[in-house]
Design an enzyme around this catalytic site. Sequence first.
Site: not given
Length: 294
Positions: A2-3
């Site tokens: 996840p960013e």
Amino acid sequence: MPELPEVETVANGVNARVRGLRIVQVWTSGKPQTFKSPETEIAAALTGAKIESVRRVGKTIVMTVLRDKQQTEFLIHLGMTGRLLVCTPEMPVAPHTHAVLTLDDAREVRFVDPRRFGRLSIHHPENDRASTPTSQNRDVGHPDRTHDRHAGYAGPGREPLTISLEDFVALFRGRKTPIKAALLNQSLLHGVGNIYADEALFRAGIRPTRQAARLTHDELKKLRAALVAVLKQAIKLGGSSVSDYVDADGVRGFFQLRHKVYQRTGEPCRVCGTPIKRIELAGRGTHFCPKCQR
Ligand SMILES: [Zn+2]
């Protein structure tokens, strides 16, 4: 992995659902790797405490709890496959659930992580104040940067949503690496990964292979604006679901439908129709339009 937008979506979603509630019970799985603080410490710090807020700092989800006027921070790092879910008790407990916080309205905050790269820990903010802020952690490349209060767990990188243009430009001064690699460098900016680096460079019209130091002031201005716009749009749409990312309710995000280059190899550019190209750069698949990005 996840960013920034995915982590922010999860933090905001959990915050809206549990803020103000009290944690009445804590269960942990006892599995290795996940717990950076001893499980007994996590349970002791959280049981009976009230949740003040849940927010993103860098790529860490910070749950601030209050007990006896003492603030403690529960740090959740999602790693590759970590999920933080708010569930009603009758919802089946997913395999690979490593922590369950039972709240005083009977709902549960559950941390699920099949691959166990995620990390849970307890942080005591008063310890930060006790240790004097010396220059020991300063990034030597950027002596002008003001030291982040949360640098201990946010990492040394700057926050892409709030960094000033001046500071943004300074990040790339003298950097001989390709701009894409510099964007991915978490000690410069945190939370920008492969998807948003590719998407921001497309929107700014900059080829990912360009040397960071050679970008003009005007190009960096465009890049910063593009990066902020892409991250904000992604947060609004609940992040990008490209692997197994889901938000606090287990719902997938929708930003992947807006991707202009990422994982669109060979498909026509949405602006000019040229097939999107894919190359390897800094060990990562990199997508760009050979005509729109110079
Ligand atoms: Zn194009």
